[in-house]
Design a protein around this motif. Structure first.
Motif: not given
Length: 322
Positions: A86-91
């Motif tokens: 689980a990583v930062a949401p798409p930028r």
């Protein structure tokens, strides 16, 4: 039914970093390569045909083979992976970090794979040293924290076995709001499901299947899941309101030497699961397991908020973007 180990890895960039807008695919690839280098005792030969093919930690976690002793999916060459990131949401733009900038990666291990936590963490430490992104920017793994925020490991310490969580998530209320944090890729009849076509049964059964497969391969089995009854309940569920759009992402596959599309649905919807208790219990696993395809690289992350029935009066009308 399915134990899980929730870990947050804290990295610090050794120099300025520029990387993809969505880092899940890059981090997954770096982890897989480092894991094979960490555990392979056969000089990194091809896994297919290796005498340790069905015993190696790498093929258990990253290139997962079905257990020949498990009847479930016996005719398939690959089983679901017992981990996800689980990583930062798409930028909208490239990700950038200055020297000393922080990167957090949430890693979840499911069922029997939780026992491999020391090897997984060692692999991530080595992946950080090798470097992330096209420029191979080194990142130092400084500490690892658990679901409660407590420090489980820090630089210089020994990697030790960790105890997984075995508690059952609380059932989802009959009415709930689902927020798609990262693109959700659902398939039906071999085709990706768009915003206009999405039905409650598609969403519900994707969670049922994912939980069933992971529990069957890596957990305590599927004895508590009545798939036929759950399917009937899912067909009675309904989406009361939705505001969804398609978010296109692309990733580079080093294995295939090409860019691949990995878009999916983002936005939110309100679900009425019809009050079936067994289905409510299964749906509670959605935020834990993610939903749909490419969960291992961070797609399909959802948040669920229970709603009182009165909240339905304020539900948005359908807003669907192609």
């Amino acid at each position: 039914m399915l134990a899980r180990l929730n870990l947050t890895l804290h990295f610090v960039a050794d120099r300025p970093y520029t990387g993809p807008a969505f880092g899940g695919s890059m981090l997954r690839g770096a982890f897989g390569l480092a894991l094979k280098r960490t555990v392979c005792v056969m000089r990194l030969r091809e896994c297919t045909g290796c005498t340790l093919e069905h015993a190696c930690l790498y093929t258990t976690i990253f290139e997962t083979r079905p257990n020949p002793e498990v009847a479930l999916m016996r005719n398939y060459q690959r089983a679901p992976h017992p981990f996800l990131l689980a990583v930062a949401p798409p930028r909208e733009e490239l990700a950038r970090r200055e020297t000393g900038g922080a990167l957090q990666v949430n890693v979840r291990l499911f069922g029997d794979a939780a026992r491999a936590a020391p090897f997984v963490l060692k692999a991530f430490e080595e992946a950080g040293r090798t470097g992330f992104g096209a420029a191979r920017t080194p990142h130092e793994l400084t500490r690892v924290t658990g679901a409660d925020g407590a420090t489980l490991w820090q630089t210089g310490a020994t990697f030790r076995p960790l105890r997984p969580d075995t508690a059952q998530p609380a059932p989802v209320a009959r009415w709930s709001k689902w927020r798609f944090i990262s693109p959700v890729r659902l398939k039906k009849d071999g085709k990706l499901v768009g915003a206009a076509e999405l039905q409650a049964a598609d969403l519900c059964m994707s969670v049922v299947r994912r939980l069933g497969l992971l529990a069957g391969f890596f957990g305590e089995g599927t004895a508590s899941l009545d798939f036929q009854a759950l399917k009937l309940a899912a067909e009675k569920a309904s989406i009361v309101g939705k505001s969804l759009q398609w978010r296109e992402l692309r990733r580079y596959s080093s294995r295939q030497s090409m860019e691949l599309a990995m878009g999916g649905l983002t936005g939110e919807l309100t679900l009425d699961h019809g009050g079936d208790e067994a289905l409510a219990q299964v749906l509670a696993w959605a935020p834990v397991l993610h939903v749909g395809k490419a969960a291992t690289m961070g797609l399909g992350e959802v948040m669920i908020e229970d709603l009182p029935s009165a909240a339905l009066a304020t539900s948005k009308p359908d807003e669907v973007a192609a």
